[in-house]
Design an enzyme around this catalytic site. Structure first.
Site, mmCIF file in Angstrom:
data_model
loop_
_atom_site.group_PDB
_atom_site.id
_atom_site.type_symbol
_atom_site.label_atom_id
_atom_site.label_comp_id
_atom_site.label_asym_id
_atom_site.label_seq_id
_atom_site.Cartn_x
_atom_site.Cartn_y
_atom_site.Cartn_z
ATOM 1 C CB SER A 91 -0.897 -0.003 1.236
ATOM 2 O OG SER A 91 -0.097 0.142 2.404
ATOM 3 C CG ASP A 117 -4.165 -2.868 -1.216
ATOM 4 O OD1 ASP A 117 -5.142 -3.006 -1.975
ATOM 5 O OD2 ASP A 117 -4.232 -3.029 0.025
ATOM 6 C CG HIS A 120 -11.139 -1.855 3.303
ATOM 7 N ND1 HIS A 120 -11.588 -0.933 2.399
ATOM 8 C CD2 HIS A 120 -10.401 -2.738 2.598
ATOM 9 C CE1 HIS A 120 -11.133 -1.246 1.196
ATOM 10 N NE2 HIS A 120 -10.412 -2.330 1.286
ATOM 11 C CE LYS A 124 -13.220 -7.600 7.601
ATOM 12 N NZ LYS A 124 -12.486 -6.628 6.808
ATOM 13 C CG ASN A 159 -7.265 -7.577 -1.711
ATOM 14 O OD1 ASN A 159 -6.996 -8.403 -2.588
ATOM 15 N ND2 ASN A 159 -7.255 -6.269 -1.913
ATOM 16 N NE ARG A 208 -2.826 -4.364 8.866
ATOM 17 C CZ ARG A 208 -2.986 -3.071 8.692
ATOM 18 N NH1 ARG A 208 -3.574 -2.347 9.621
ATOM 19 N NH2 ARG A 208 -2.570 -2.476 7.596
ATOM 20 N NE ARG A 220 18.104 -12.340 17.967
ATOM 21 C CZ ARG A 220 19.379 -12.606 18.261
ATOM 22 N NH1 ARG A 220 20.179 -13.051 17.326
ATOM 23 N NH2 ARG A 220 19.849 -12.422 19.484
#
Ligand SMILES: [Zn+2]
Length: 316
Positions: A50, A83, A184, A188, A258, A264, A285
């Site tokens: 994006s 995107d 999106h 939602k 998509n 996330r 890490r």
């Protein structure tokens, strides 16, 4: 093999009743998590960037990471896609930067203006062998700087099948993102949504063989929301698009789906868990690594729902 465009992927996905997963990347761990999933599942891949990701990581870093992914996976077709390009200039920049696919999203503009800017992008991109996704109709929700319609107005802004045929004929775009009830972001819907399969079917009948795209297709899985909240997060109740509905759309004319929010959430839940269970940990890490694994697991889950596991070979 080098980066590819999405033509062959969409041709096979349409013919064989599956959809290619399109996942957003903005750092190394997310990219590696996605890549290890598609390498294991032997699935074709669309990596999306994006404008926000370009601003966050810089294109040269992202390109470097993606080039390594492509080099290390010669048997997997990988497409690099912009995107939600907002203007001709953004799309032109990405074509010039080596993207193999760009999206121009002028769906919030009046129909004729959407046609005009999309047509300009198609003209520039096609002259350089880059494919173009456009959008018609409006989704709900919010994704970075893309603000959709109010949830109560989603049904009023679905793609009009008659406009779709006119739009595709006049612009020459290669695929079309349709508004069919998705939204999106993580927040939602308050109740379980019903996808407008009739809209998908009607557009498909008017444009036989033409690949459609679904944005905003995360399922906002309750188990991950609960994990985030269990480990100190604060995500309100929300519902996404049920995975069965995603699987059904993938069998229809929808060739690209998509999914970003679910990745996330998987990453955030895992990092929160490490922070909560090992509060003395400060080696990045030790939390980014498990987070990367969580991304991989989520992508494997999604690839199987989309039906694209094992399809890399036929898309080459
Ligand atoms: Zn989108």
């Amino acid at each position: 093999m080098a980066l590819v465009d999405s033509k062959k992927m969409f041709e096979m996905a349409y013919k064989n009743g599956y959809a290619v997963g399109a996942f957003n990347v903005n750092n190394m761990e997310i990219t590696q998590g996605i890549i290890s999933a598609i390498a294991e599942e032997k699935a074709p891949l669309i990596l999306q960037i994006s404008r926000g990701a370009r601003a966050y990581a810089s294109m040269s870093y992202l390109r470097g990471i993606i080039d390594v992914a492509v080099k290390e996976n010669p048997d997997i077709p990988i497409c690099m896609h912009l995107d939600h390009g907002d203007t001709f200039e953004t799309c032109k920049q990405c074509v010039d930067d080596g993207f193999t696919s760009v999206m121009i999203d002028a769906s919030h503009q009046p129909f004729e203006e959407n046609i005009e800017v999309t047509r300009q992008v198609v003209e520039y991109a096609h002259a350089r062998d880059v494919v173009v996704e456009a959008e018609l109709g409006q989704l709900g929700g919010i994704e970075e700087d893309v603000v959709g319609v109010d949830p109560d107005d989603i049904a009023k802004n679905l793609t009009d099948p008659d406009q779709a045929i006119e739009f595709v004929q006049k612009t020459g775009c290669d695929s079309l993102a349709v508004a069919c009830g998705t939204s999106h972001g993580a927040y939602k819907f308050k109740t379980e949504p019903k996808l407008a399969f009739d809209v998908i079917q009607a557009v498909a009948e008017k444009l036989p063989g033409f690949p459609l795209v679904m944005h905003g297709s995360s399922s906002v899985l309750k188990e991950f929301k609960d994990l985030i909240n269990k480990y100190g997060g604060d995500m309100p109740d929300a519902m996404g698009v049920p995975e069965e509905a995603i699987g059904k759309a993938a069998k229809m004319a929808v060739c690209k789906i998509n999914i970003d929010t679910d990745l996330r959430m998987a990453l955030t839940a895992k990092i929160r868990q490490v922070f909560s269970e090992k509060p003395a940990e400060f080696d990045p890490r030790k939390y980014l690594g498990p987070g990367r694994e969580a991304i991989k697991d989520m992508v494997v889950r999604k690839l199987r729902i989309l039906g694209c596991s094992g399809k890399a070979g036929e898309c080459m």
